[in-house]
Design an enzyme around this catalytic site. Structure first.
Site, PDB file in Angstrom:
ATOM      1  CE  LYS A 206      26.721   0.986  28.046  1.00 53.57           C
ATOM      2  NZ  LYS A 206      26.980   0.509  26.718  1.00 53.57           N
ATOM      3  CD  GLU A 212      35.626 -10.806  34.409  1.00 53.42           C
ATOM      4  OE1 GLU A 212      34.396 -10.118  34.649  1.00 53.42           O
ATOM      5  OE2 GLU A 212      35.533 -11.588  33.327  1.00 53.42           O
ATOM      6  N   GLY A 267      30.869   0.142  25.292  1.00 48.61           N
ATOM      7  CA  GLY A 267      32.264  -0.266  26.139  1.00 48.61           C
ATOM      8  C   GLY A 267      33.275   0.049  25.283  1.00 48.61           C
ATOM      9  NE  ARG A 268      32.261  -3.516  20.148  1.00 48.79           N
ATOM     10  CZ  ARG A 268      31.016  -4.119  20.653  1.00 48.79           C
ATOM     11  NH1 ARG A 268      30.976  -4.331  21.837  1.00 48.79           N
ATOM     12  NH2 ARG A 268      29.846  -4.065  19.844  1.00 48.79           N
ATOM     13  CD  GLU A 353      33.070  -7.032  23.381  1.00 50.75           C
ATOM     14  OE1 GLU A 353      33.530  -7.779  24.219  1.00 50.75           O
ATOM     15  OE2 GLU A 353      32.589  -5.801  23.758  1.00 50.75           O
ATOM     16  CG  HIS A 384      63.629 -10.251  15.892  1.00 52.51           C
ATOM     17  ND1 HIS A 384      64.935 -10.919  15.188  1.00 52.51           N
ATOM     18  CD2 HIS A 384      63.633  -9.107  15.455  1.00 52.51           C
ATOM     19  CE1 HIS A 384      65.519  -9.885  14.704  1.00 52.51           C
ATOM     20  NE2 HIS A 384      64.854  -8.756  14.991  1.00 52.51           N
ATOM     21  CE  LYS A 512      30.316 -10.823  30.497  1.00 44.99           C
ATOM     22  NZ  LYS A 512      29.551  -9.415  30.395  1.00 44.99           N
TER      23      LYS A 512
END
Ligand code: F6P
Length: 546
Positions: A206, A212, A267-268, A353, A384, A512
């Site tokens: 965005k 990254e 973004g999410r 977030e 399990h 960051k």
């Protein structure tokens, strides 16, 4: 005391909650044969059974009163009407516009945003068709075989989760890969599976400023150029999804290969936008449209159903009940659907977030709990792994079980076993097992009375562990769209009740910011570590390259 905790609706719930810890759900079921029918709601092909919760009708009425006193209906209208509800970033919150199937305009600052939304969707349609039909080809004239999405957070988790969930609808000859981590192994492992002339990269960011993503995109470009591709061919192999066209073109992406998005899509919440391009490429635009249609159906339900029969409202209120009044601070999300493997991870960003905030909309520190810890995994694997703690540990863990009737596999018998396991676990978590039952079972096995007494405490299950069951007929694009939108709106409901802004994310910025200096320090700039703790300095020393 905040106005929320001081409100009569809140105080009534606090009072009511005092009597609840001693109430066992089994007693509630025994007392009311209609309980399962009462605490059940169905919409958009999703059936929610919420009868295995530590609630009574009174609890629910009090929770509804809390939602009303928080102005939930008004806030909901404000979101859908494009008000600037993300007040710390001065933005509207309009991911719902991306799945708007109606012909009505959606006005933002005096302009209808729907034509721009449809224009990008048309571009996604043309592009995905061209790639899927083989008219968009790589530099040696061969069709594209591998799609590599480079993005992180919302520019990765949503499309990655959906591509996995809709695998049965995907083209087998078009593989999708997702690279997010700055760890070089992630991109290199992925590239080792691909061939430059048949690989398409989607740089998905965005902001087009995320460390990254930009570094992974640079690594991909270097790999492409170093393995037969040329600068001029980059336009056939790299496209971008971003609000920042300038940065993307400066990076070298052809301006025709840019897919727009807007600052009013968080973004999410962005998988419905061109961030969903890998989905459209993988399953085709028709299925992507079906995903949007499912989400739109849930939007309609959320807006129009009364609060009493409103899936996101019910889920949201149950979460508030446990989080704020019974002190249960996590939620396990347990899809009994292998293709929903990435759903808990996707929801972690969506929920944590959004609602991981401690300052309310008025700028005051809250005096109540906000967002819960979201975690989970698929059934039956989870049984399990961590179910022991859910059944007999000291922490109460509410859980959402997501079940689908029909699998995409033709192993109907295994599907019944899967469902049987999910249903059995919810029953066991609710019902528990008394010492009497344990004693009877052991004696039937011929265990001596003495041994029985010794073992019994270990074998007792207290039960009374709350679960929601979410049932669907099949994991289709439409049902998946509705399921995701259900959780999005649930998060919204809780954010409104907690009086927080669910749509900013300042908390991810600080780390960051510090990472810049730690990187410089790791690169040998000793001054950069000034002000860091002795611990971090010594870790930097231990990790510094020679
Ligand atoms: O993790 C913080 C965040 O800003 C998320 O909200 C977002 O989804 C992610 O980073 C990626 O951001 P971008 O799409 O701008 O690269």
């Amino acid at each position: 005391m905040s106005s929320l905790t001081d409100s009569s609706a809140w105080r009534a719930l606090v009072e009511h909650s005092k009597s609840m810890p001693s109430v066992h759900m089994q007693t509630l079921f025994d007392a009311d044969p209609q309980r399962a029918a009462k605490f059940r709601c169905e919409a958009t092909g999703i059936l929610l059974d919420y009868s295995k919760n530590r609630v009574t009708e009174e609890t629910f009425n009090l929770l509804l009163a809390l939602a009303r006193s928080a102005g939930l209906e008004d806030w909901r209208a404000r979101m859908f009407n494009a008000d600037t509800i993300n007040h710390t970033e001065a933005r509207a919150v309009l991911h719902v516009a991306l799945r708007n199937r109606s012909d009505s305009p959606l006005m933002l600052n005096g302009e209808d945003i729907m034509p721009a939304v449809r224009k990008v969707q048309a571009k996604m349609r043309d592009f995905s068709q061209a790639v899927r039909q083989g008219s968009w080809r790589g530099y040696n004239g061969k069709p594209i075989k591998d799609i590599v999405n480079i993005g992180i957070g919302g520019s990765d988790l949503g499309p990655r989760m959906v591509c996995e969930a809709l695998k049965p609808y995907a083209r087998a000859d078009l593989r999708t890969h997702f690279v997010s981590n700055i760890d070089g192994d992630h991109i290199q492992d992925t590239l080792s599976l691909c061939e430059p002339s048949t690989t398409l990269f989607i740089v998905s960011s965005k902001s087009f400023s995320t460390q990254e993503t930009l570094n992974n995109a640079l690594a991909a470009r270097a790999w492409f150029l170093g393995n037969g591709g040329s600068e001029i061919e980059i336009r056939k192999h790299f496209v971008a999804v971003t609000t920042n066209a300038k940065a993307a073109t400066e990076f070298g992406i052809d301006s025709d290969s840019l897919f727009d998005m807007w600052d009013w899509v968080g973004g999410r919440f962005s998988l419905w936008s061109a961030i969903g391009l890998p989905i459209a490429l993988s399953v085709g635009m028709e299925e992507f449209d079906a995903l949007l249609a499912g989400a739109y159906a849930m939007d309609q339900h959320f807006c129009n159903a009364p609060l009493t029969d409103n899936l996101p409202v019910i889920l949201g209120l149950l979460g508030v009940w446990y989080n704020n009044f019974l002190g249960f601070d996590t939620l396990a999300v347990l899809p009994y659907v292998q293709h929903l493997e990435h759903f808990p991870g996707y929801l972690q960003q969506g929920d944590m977030e959004s609602n991981g905030k401690r300052i309310d909309r008025n700028g005051n520190e809250v005096d109540y709990q906000t967002g819960p810890i979201i975690w989970g995994s698929t059934g039956t694997n989870a049984q399990h792994a961590f179910f022991q703690l859910m059944h007999q540990g000291t922490k109460p863990i509410p859980a959402d079980f997501i079940l689908v009737r029909d699998s995409h596999s033709d192993l109907a018998n295994q599907q019944r076993m899967l469902l049987a396991n999910g249903l059995a676990q919810m029953e066991a978590l609710m019902r528990g097992k008394t010492a009497d039952t344990v004693a009877q079972e052991l004696s039937e096995k011929g265990v001596s009375a003495e041994e029985c007494e010794r073992l019994s405490p270990y074998m007792v299950f207290e039960g009374n562990k709350p679960t929601n069951a979410l049932l669907m007929d099949k994991l289709t694009p439409e049902r998946l769209g509705a399921l995701i939108a259900l959780y999005e709106h649930k998060i919204f409901v809780q954010g409104i009740i907690w009086n927080i802004n669910s749509f900013d994310q300042w908390g991810v910025e600080y780390g960051k910011q510090l990472a810049k200096n730690t990187l410089n320090a790791l690169n040998g700039e000793l001054e950069a570590a000034k002000g860091f703790s002795a611990s971090t300095k010594s870790l930097i020393d231990a990790l510094k390259s020679e």
